[in-house]
Design an enzyme around this catalytic site. Structure first.
Site, short mmCIF file in Angstrom:
data_model
loop_
_atom_site.label_atom_id
_atom_site.label_comp_id
_atom_site.label_asym_id
_atom_site.label_seq_id
_atom_site.Cartn_x
_atom_site.Cartn_y
_atom_site.Cartn_z
N SER A 162 0.83 -1.22 0.00
CA SER A 162 0.00 0.00 0.00
C SER A 162 0.86 1.26 0.00
O SER A 162 0.52 2.24 -0.69
CB SER A 162 -0.97 0.00 1.19
N ASP A 176 -2.02 -8.51 11.85
CA ASP A 176 -3.38 -8.96 11.52
C ASP A 176 -3.84 -10.14 12.36
O ASP A 176 -5.03 -10.44 12.43
CB ASP A 176 -3.45 -9.34 10.04
C1 LIG Z 1 3.22 -12.09 4.62
C2 LIG Z 1 3.68 -13.06 3.54
C3 LIG Z 1 2.93 -12.74 2.26
C4 LIG Z 1 5.17 -12.83 3.29
O1 LIG Z 1 5.52 -13.57 2.15
P1 LIG Z 1 7.03 -13.97 1.86
O2 LIG Z 1 7.94 -12.83 2.14
O3 LIG Z 1 7.06 -14.55 0.49
O4 LIG Z 1 7.28 -15.07 2.98
P2 LIG Z 1 8.41 -16.21 3.01
O5 LIG Z 1 9.62 -15.80 2.24
O6 LIG Z 1 8.60 -16.58 4.44
O7 LIG Z 1 7.69 -17.40 2.20
C5 LIG Z 1 8.36 -18.61 1.97
C6 LIG Z 1 7.34 -19.73 1.87
O8 LIG Z 1 6.66 -19.86 3.13
C7 LIG Z 1 5.27 -19.79 2.92
N1 LIG Z 1 4.64 -19.07 4.03
C8 LIG Z 1 4.89 -17.82 4.46
N2 LIG Z 1 4.05 -17.49 5.44
C9 LIG Z 1 3.24 -18.55 5.63
C10 LIG Z 1 2.14 -18.80 6.47
N3 LIG Z 1 1.68 -17.86 7.31
N4 LIG Z 1 1.52 -19.97 6.38
C11 LIG Z 1 1.95 -20.92 5.53
N5 LIG Z 1 2.99 -20.75 4.67
C12 LIG Z 1 3.60 -19.57 4.73
C13 LIG Z 1 5.11 -18.96 1.66
O9 LIG Z 1 3.83 -19.14 1.07
C14 LIG Z 1 6.25 -19.47 0.81
O10 LIG Z 1 5.85 -20.71 0.29
P3 LIG Z 1 6.31 -21.17 -1.18
O11 LIG Z 1 7.78 -21.25 -1.14
O12 LIG Z 1 5.62 -22.48 -1.36
O13 LIG Z 1 5.82 -20.10 -2.12
C15 LIG Z 1 3.45 -14.54 3.97
O14 LIG Z 1 4.11 -14.76 5.19
C16 LIG Z 1 1.98 -14.89 4.11
O15 LIG Z 1 1.36 -15.26 3.13
N6 LIG Z 1 1.41 -14.76 5.34
C17 LIG Z 1 -0.01 -14.97 5.53
C18 LIG Z 1 -0.79 -13.76 5.08
C19 LIG Z 1 -0.60 -12.59 6.01
O16 LIG Z 1 -0.66 -12.71 7.22
N7 LIG Z 1 -0.37 -11.40 5.43
C20 LIG Z 1 -0.26 -10.17 6.20
C21 LIG Z 1 1.12 -9.68 6.23
S1 LIG Z 1 1.28 -8.27 7.28
#
Ligand SMILES: CC(C)(COP(=O)(O)OP(=O)(O)OC[C@H]1O[C@@H](n2cnc3c(N)ncnc32)[C@H](O)[C@@H]1OP(=O)(O)O)[C@@H](O)C(=O)NCCC(=O)NCCS
Length: 457
Positions: A262, A394
């Site tokens: 955002s 969140d």
């Molecule tokens: C926030 C988020 C998007 C960050 O993404 P990111 O920087 O790519 O995170 P990572 O590098 O740790 O991801 C590596 C792997 O772990 C997975 N992972 C990360 N958070 C996860 C979670 N809460 N539950 C399950 N798997 C998760 C990712 O999907 C990714 O899987 P992949 O290799 O199969 O694609 C991710 O942690 C997420 O999807 N969290 C849940 C949604 C959420 O709470 N969003 C609000 C953020 S403030």
């Protein structure tokens, strides 16, 4: 009568201008020259120093950790979490002015802090509350437009559409069309930003009332109430404790440095000199994504489903872990956990947990959220995919809102958006003060990368 009112207004302005307490805009005018000079010097003397590099993995990987943006309002340390202009959340809670009898910071205070880098006095914040109250109010057509939106339209789509409609009142666009000088862009951007921040609570309240209640906002903004309390009254809530929660909520969601979706989108669109309404709308479209702001809605849906699956019974940590594994094995993420930058529990989570421990320690949903906190980090660590197994902002907000009877989770991201306006619009004002140019990073094709890698073997 009108002449004497006008005279009184002029007198008020005169008193404010010459009083020792500058308004937010007057303080900005005092601060700007030194900051502009500092940045000019940095660019001239150190313009060719390298602050970050980008690997092939980062180019494909959402540019994680690539240092290539300048955002003045806040910075995010992976271990420590957010600092708003150098202040942690507990420091903001201690130092920022509060409502009479309140313990949580007023969002007007963080608006001042993000804009100026300074902790405001109580009277400066009071004056800012009054300024925002004076700028509130929606054009009739915007009210009618929101009232005509179907209840099936997602509240975030309603928010974006409503802000776009407000764009017709943009002072920046009018000033730009008249041909203002570049060093004055910030002034009209500031005016639009404050107007928009002032109007957002009514927009958001109307969306809430339209989607879930009777379609009417009956409270008229009261200049003696703060921005959050006015918002609560417009939503239809009148409780001192909920006012406190919203002050905290609307403070901690404001800003999370510049690279999140955002903030970055608002900055990017703003760099084309799109006015604050257009830029903020773009940011809100990003906030509406489930991996970003919409996660607060997803968390609640997920947690309530979990509660149902467990038949509202307290279960052992082992049983809870089993249910979490089921979702993970089905390929779903655990919403509210993980973060692109953070590597520890989000301090925005921690302060909400502390609020819950103080005000609702025995609430069953809070107890479940606490148990999830005990169980999920271990499960995610065992799964071994996420770089951060800890909760983010969140993971907690929904259970607090549920407790105070704001039950409609589809609406939660709108609250996030109202707060986020304070951060991203403060940043946009500074983008204009510092004359940041149109953003245009270089993209390359996979063929280019393949050739580059071949040649650099
Ligand atoms: C926030 C988020 C998007 C960050 O993404 P990111 O920087 O790519 O995170 P990572 O590098 O740790 O991801 C590596 C792997 O772990 C997975 N992972 C990360 N958070 C996860 C979670 N809460 N539950 C399950 N798997 C998760 C990712 O999907 C990714 O899987 P992949 O290799 O199969 O694609 C991710 O942690 C997420 O999807 N969290 C849940 C949604 C959420 O709470 N969003 C609000 C953020 S403030």
């Amino acid at each position: 009568m009108f002449t004497s009112l006008r005279r009184l207004n002029n007198l008020n302005q005169f008193v404010r201008y010459y009083s020792s307490e500058p308004t937010l805009k007057q303080r900005l005018i005092q601060i700007i020259p030194a900051k502009v000079e500092q940045v000019k010097q940095l660019k001239t003397e150190h313009g060719d120093k390298i602050i970050g590099t980008c690997t092939v993995a980062q180019a494909y990987g959402g540019m994680r950790s690539v240092k290539s943006l300048v955002t003045e309002t806040s910075s995010l340390d992976p271990e420590e979490g957010i600092r708003f202009r150098g202040f942690t959340i507990p420091e903001c809670q201690a130092k920022l002015p509060k409502a009479p009898g309140g313990e949580e910071p007023l969002p007007e205070g963080i608006l001042w802090l993000l804009m100026t880098g300074e902790i405001p006095s109580e009277s400066q914040v009071k004056q800012l509350s009054k300024d925002l109250a004076a700028r509130s109010g929606l054009p009739q057509f915007v009210t009618e437009m929101i009232q005509k939106f179907p209840k099936t339209m997602h509240p975030m789509s309603q928010l974006s559409a409503a802000v776009l409609a407000l764009q017709s009142g943009s002072k920046f666009t009018q000033a730009y069309q008249k041909g203002i000088k570049k060093d004055q862009y910030w002034d009209a951007t500031f005016e639009d930003s404050l107007d928009l921040i002032a109007k957002l609570p009514e927009v958001a309240a109307l969306i809430y009332r339209n989607t879930f209640k009777d379609g009417k906002v009956s409270h008229k903004v009261d200049e003696n109430l703060d921005w959050s309390a006015n918002f609560n009254r417009m939503l239809g809530f009148n409780s001192k404790e909920f006012d406190e929660l919203m002050r905290l909520y609307l403070t901690i969601h404001t800003d999370h440095e510049g690279g999140n979706v955002s903030a970055h989108t608002t900055h990017l669109v703003g760099s084309a000199l799109s006015d604050p309404y257009l830029s903020f709308t773009a940011g809100m479209c990003g906030l509406a994504g489930p991996l970003h702001g919409l996660a607060n809605q997803e968390v609640l849906t997920w947690t309530l489903d979990l509660q149902k699956k467990l038949n509202n019974q307290q279960v052992s940590n082992e049983k809870l872990a089993e249910v979490v594994w089921e979702g993970l094995n089905a390929g779903r993420v655990v919403p509210g956990f993980g973060h692109a930058v953070l590597r520890k529990t989000d301090p925005r989570y921690t302060c909400q947990r502390e609020f819950a421990l103080k005000h609702l320690p025995n609430d069953p949903l809070f107890k479940l959220v606490s148990q999830i906190y005990e169980v999920v980090p271990d499960v995610l660590t065992k799964q071994g995919k996420t770089k951060n197994p800890y909760p983010n902002v969140d993971a907690h907000s929904g259970c607090l809102l549920q407790y105070y009877q704001l039950k409609e989770h589809e609406y939660y991201t709108v609250l996030f958006g109202v707060s986020r306006a304070i951060g991203v619009l403060s940043s946009l004002v500074w983008d204009r003060i510092l004359s940041h140019p149109i953003e245009r990073p270089k993209s390359v094709t996979s063929e280019w990368i393949a050739k580059f890698c071949q040649e650099s073997k």
